[in-house]
Motif scaffolding. Structure first.
Motif, mmCIF file in Angstrom:
data_model
loop_
_atom_site.group_PDB
_atom_site.id
_atom_site.type_symbol
_atom_site.label_atom_id
_atom_site.label_comp_id
_atom_site.label_asym_id
_atom_site.label_seq_id
_atom_site.Cartn_x
_atom_site.Cartn_y
_atom_site.Cartn_z
ATOM 1 N N ILE A 173 0.801 -1.120 0.101
ATOM 2 C CA ILE A 173 -0.058 0.133 0.203
ATOM 3 C C ILE A 173 0.958 1.180 -0.067
ATOM 4 C CG2 ILE A 173 -1.679 1.204 1.387
ATOM 5 C CD1 ILE A 173 -2.699 -1.197 2.099
ATOM 6 N N LEU A 174 2.029 0.853 0.587
ATOM 7 C CA LEU A 174 3.109 2.335 0.690
ATOM 8 C C LEU A 174 4.224 1.939 -0.042
ATOM 9 C CD1 LEU A 174 2.874 3.496 4.508
ATOM 10 C CD2 LEU A 174 1.749 4.381 2.525
ATOM 11 N N ASN A 175 4.744 2.738 -0.823
ATOM 12 C CA ASN A 175 6.155 2.763 -1.580
ATOM 13 C C ASN A 175 7.243 3.299 -0.401
ATOM 14 O OD1 ASN A 175 5.707 1.986 -4.010
ATOM 15 N ND2 ASN A 175 5.085 3.783 -4.636
ATOM 16 N N GLU A 214 0.555 2.963 -6.654
ATOM 17 C CA GLU A 214 -0.095 3.769 -7.641
ATOM 18 C C GLU A 214 -1.658 2.846 -7.579
ATOM 19 O OE1 GLU A 214 -0.645 3.120 -12.849
ATOM 20 O OE2 GLU A 214 1.153 2.376 -11.564
ATOM 21 N N ARG A 215 -1.829 1.969 -7.267
ATOM 22 C CA ARG A 215 -3.285 1.217 -7.039
ATOM 23 C C ARG A 215 -4.104 2.083 -6.095
ATOM 24 N NH1 ARG A 215 -4.280 -4.950 -5.453
ATOM 25 N NH2 ARG A 215 -6.316 -4.022 -5.432
ATOM 26 N N TYR A 216 -3.371 2.862 -5.031
ATOM 27 C CA TYR A 216 -4.145 3.481 -3.919
ATOM 28 C C TYR A 216 -4.121 4.924 -4.393
ATOM 29 C CZ TYR A 216 -4.810 -0.717 -1.459
ATOM 30 O OH TYR A 216 -5.019 -1.984 -0.959
ATOM 31 N N LEU A 258 -9.740 -0.522 0.128
ATOM 32 C CA LEU A 258 -9.935 0.846 -0.060
ATOM 33 C C LEU A 258 -10.389 1.169 -1.617
ATOM 34 C CD1 LEU A 258 -7.122 2.767 1.728
ATOM 35 C CD2 LEU A 258 -9.414 2.303 2.414
ATOM 36 N N LEU A 259 -10.720 -0.256 -2.366
ATOM 37 C CA LEU A 259 -11.125 0.186 -3.732
ATOM 38 C C LEU A 259 -12.512 -0.085 -4.003
ATOM 39 C CD1 LEU A 259 -8.580 -1.885 -5.493
ATOM 40 C CD2 LEU A 259 -8.452 0.498 -4.993
#
Length: 203
Positions: free
Chosen positions: A127-129, A155-157, A194-195
């Protein structure tokens, strides 16, 4: 005056059987369960609620993501996240509900350790980079990694659907709602949570 007692060791299968019996009977403690099995028919000892001094992990995770989303450059150092999350917890009055958790703000205080653990978990869940900071900012050293880190959302978040769902999640993290709903303690931000449904991919 201390009560005389002995430590009794049992094998795992016996312990598991006792755990099942304790859960299916009105026994509050293992001692009650053993006495009942011996035919003593004792009344259950009063249950002592387990103190939960910490803020639920779900709340901290939402605030970490919120902090990065609200950043003008969409990245945060560990120092940024610690300051933002603590400020937001106080704003939401979690310090009134869990005062023990806020007693100390030393660099390895339980609250800061809890935030660190949530950062690490969100990173491990993709979820985090995490990037090495070019500035080598001393205050952003992450204890679970020797490198100095800057965090951003993967990116997806970064989709609009995540922003919409975050608005809902931000309303669900007040003590009044979380403490009233026990299931909130088990809520977790996992892949897809979260999507929007239409954005979720079947594995």
């Amino acid at each position: 005056m201390s009560k005389e007692s002995k430590q009794i060791k049992v094998d795992k299968s016996t312990y598991d059987d006792l755990e099942k019996y304790k859960g299916s009977s009105n026994s509050a403690t293992y001692n009650d369960a053993i006495l009942n099995l011996l035919g003593k028919n004792v009344k259950p000892s009063p249950r002592r609620p387990k103190p939960t001094a910490n803020v639920p992990r779900f709340v901290i995770e939402v605030l970490i993501i919120e902090s990065i989303m609200n950043s003008s450059i969409k990245t945060c150092t560990r120092k940024d996240l610690l300051i933002d999350v603590v400020d937001r917890l106080v704003e939401l009055k979690w310090d009134k509900e869990k005062p023990v958790y806020f007693e100390t703000m030393s660099w390895r205080a339980p609250l800061k350790t809890g935030i660190d653990n949530c950062i690490w978990r969100l990173f491990k869940k993709d979820i985090l980079n995490a990037y090495s900071s070019p500035k080598g900012f001393a205050f952003s050293i992450f204890s679970k990694d020797a490198d100095t880190k800057v965090y951003s959302l993967t990116e997806r978040y970064q989709r609009d659907s995540v922003n919409k769902n975050m608005q809902l999640l931000q309303k669900l993290i007040t003590p009044k709602i979380v403490l009233k709903n026990k299931d909130a303690y088990r809520m977790r931000i996992n892949e897809g949570d979260l999507l929007d449904d239409k954005d979720r991919k079947e594995d």
